[in-house]
Design an enzyme around this catalytic site. Sequence first.
Site, mmCIF file in Angstrom:
data_model
loop_
_atom_site.group_PDB
_atom_site.id
_atom_site.type_symbol
_atom_site.label_atom_id
_atom_site.label_comp_id
_atom_site.label_asym_id
_atom_site.label_seq_id
_atom_site.Cartn_x
_atom_site.Cartn_y
_atom_site.Cartn_z
ATOM 1 N N CYS A 1 -8.936 -6.823 1.560
ATOM 2 C CA CYS A 1 -9.256 -5.470 2.036
ATOM 3 C C CYS A 1 -10.745 -5.216 1.986
ATOM 4 O O CYS A 1 -11.276 -4.435 2.758
ATOM 5 C CB CYS A 1 -8.564 -4.429 1.175
ATOM 6 S SG CYS A 1 -6.865 -4.824 0.907
ATOM 7 N N THR B 1 0.839 -1.205 0.000
ATOM 8 C CA THR B 1 0.000 0.000 0.000
ATOM 9 C C THR B 1 0.873 1.254 0.000
ATOM 10 O O THR B 1 0.646 2.186 -0.782
ATOM 11 C CB THR B 1 -0.929 -0.011 1.233
ATOM 12 O OG1 THR B 1 -1.732 -1.194 1.176
ATOM 13 C CG2 THR B 1 -1.814 1.211 1.277
HETATM 14 N N1 PLP Z 1 -1.587 -4.366 -4.358
HETATM 15 C C1 PLP Z 1 -2.082 -5.596 -4.561
HETATM 16 C C2 PLP Z 1 -2.284 -6.081 -5.961
HETATM 17 C C3 PLP Z 1 -2.397 -6.423 -3.479
HETATM 18 O O1 PLP Z 1 -2.896 -7.637 -3.683
HETATM 19 C C4 PLP Z 1 -2.181 -5.920 -2.167
HETATM 20 C C5 PLP Z 1 -2.547 -6.727 -0.996
HETATM 21 O O2 PLP Z 1 -3.568 -7.380 -0.956
HETATM 22 C C6 PLP Z 1 -1.648 -4.639 -2.008
HETATM 23 C C7 PLP Z 1 -1.364 -3.890 -3.123
HETATM 24 C C8 PLP Z 1 -1.385 -4.063 -0.650
HETATM 25 O O3 PLP Z 1 -0.257 -4.661 -0.064
HETATM 26 P P1 PLP Z 1 -0.001 -4.577 1.509
HETATM 27 O O4 PLP Z 1 -0.945 -5.530 2.145
HETATM 28 O O5 PLP Z 1 1.418 -5.010 1.684
HETATM 29 O O6 PLP Z 1 -0.216 -3.167 1.924
#
Ligand code: PLP
Length: 377
Positions: free
Chosen positions: A323, A70
């Site tokens: 999420c 993120t």
């Molecule tokens: N981008 C994608 C494609 C993801 O699948 C995720 C997590 O589910 C993220 C970004 C976010 O990653 P993080 O959980 O390390 O913040």
Amino acid sequence: MIYLDNAASTALSPAALEAMLPWMTEQYGNPSSLHRAGQRAAQAVSEARAQTAKILHARRGMVCFTSGGTEADALALSTAAAWGERHGKRHIVSAAFEHHAVLRGLEHLAEKGFSVTFLSPGPSGRIRAEQVADAIRDDTGLVSLMAANNETGILQPAAEVGALCRERGILFHTDAVQAVGHIPVDAEALGADLLSLSAHKFHGPKGVGALLCREDLPVVPLLPGGGQERGRRSGTENVPGIVGLAAALLQADTSMEADMARTAALRDRLAEAVSRIPGVHLTGMDQPRLPGILHLCVEGVRRDTLLLLLDQAGICASAGSACSAGALEPSHVLRSMDVPEPLSMGALRSSLSPANTEAEIDTTAEILSDLIHRLKN
Ligand code: PLP
């Protein structure tokens, strides 16, 4: 428990744990300290940076460690937006199925006066490079297209789009969070100026990731402060996390060929078994996909009910992005693919790891078949 939610998060690999332990116990120096304890930690971060860069075919100066995917996405967008502003290019091309980490960031930029074109792939789930080419305008400064979708596992033509952007002098960001550690990722070949990754998606620790950023691109820090990560991301480095990320990445890279073959075989075994269940629609079967994700929709069944019953039977899966788990909204990914809403409310994502077994896959298929039959009658 049968764990089929590896796209949400993975088990920490023993190699990553072993590499991390000293940095959580006897080696606790701050990498910015000039004494030996600090310098040992700085050395560990530097080695992790070099290893990460080497595996992803990037220059070590490109690696900026973050708190995860993120933050890497947000840092990529703030950097690209500042570049766009400086060059009078305030138009961005992206896809409607991006992760919320990108979508929310783009919405924020739209509020600040950027104009954003969200491309939809239609039923294939895969954007075509020509769609991107057609959407590019004179004032386009950034294309942000993920390498692989986190719900469907469908691969996007990142290398083609990267080449297109390079040719047109446009920045290219790819959210490669689901790709890194699962399929070969070569930042140079992708033509990515900005590339996001996250350790917990490839058997590394949670709360650590990285943005690969072209070295001549001034990064606009989200966290100003002590100037760590060459001023790109302040805050004392997460030394155990960074060391764990690099160890997990090395492990994934070393066993990638075998792991890809094994997870793809498990995925196909599951696909074969569930395709026989009446009312099951498999997603993206004719598209290039990640080896570990099988996505499907079940007619006339609600995803929340199905997930609850699967959990009661000991199976951990998900409907889509972790999420938005629990959200009552249909998935924006499936909407971008024109999946009819009633069908998309029966979505199920199984995401596998090489540690899954054939027996687990067979049990899952049997339980799924029983549950769907019960729910429909
Ligand atoms: N981008 C994608 C494609 C993801 O699948 C995720 C997590 O589910 C993220 C970004 C976010 O990653 P993080 O959980 O390390 O913040």
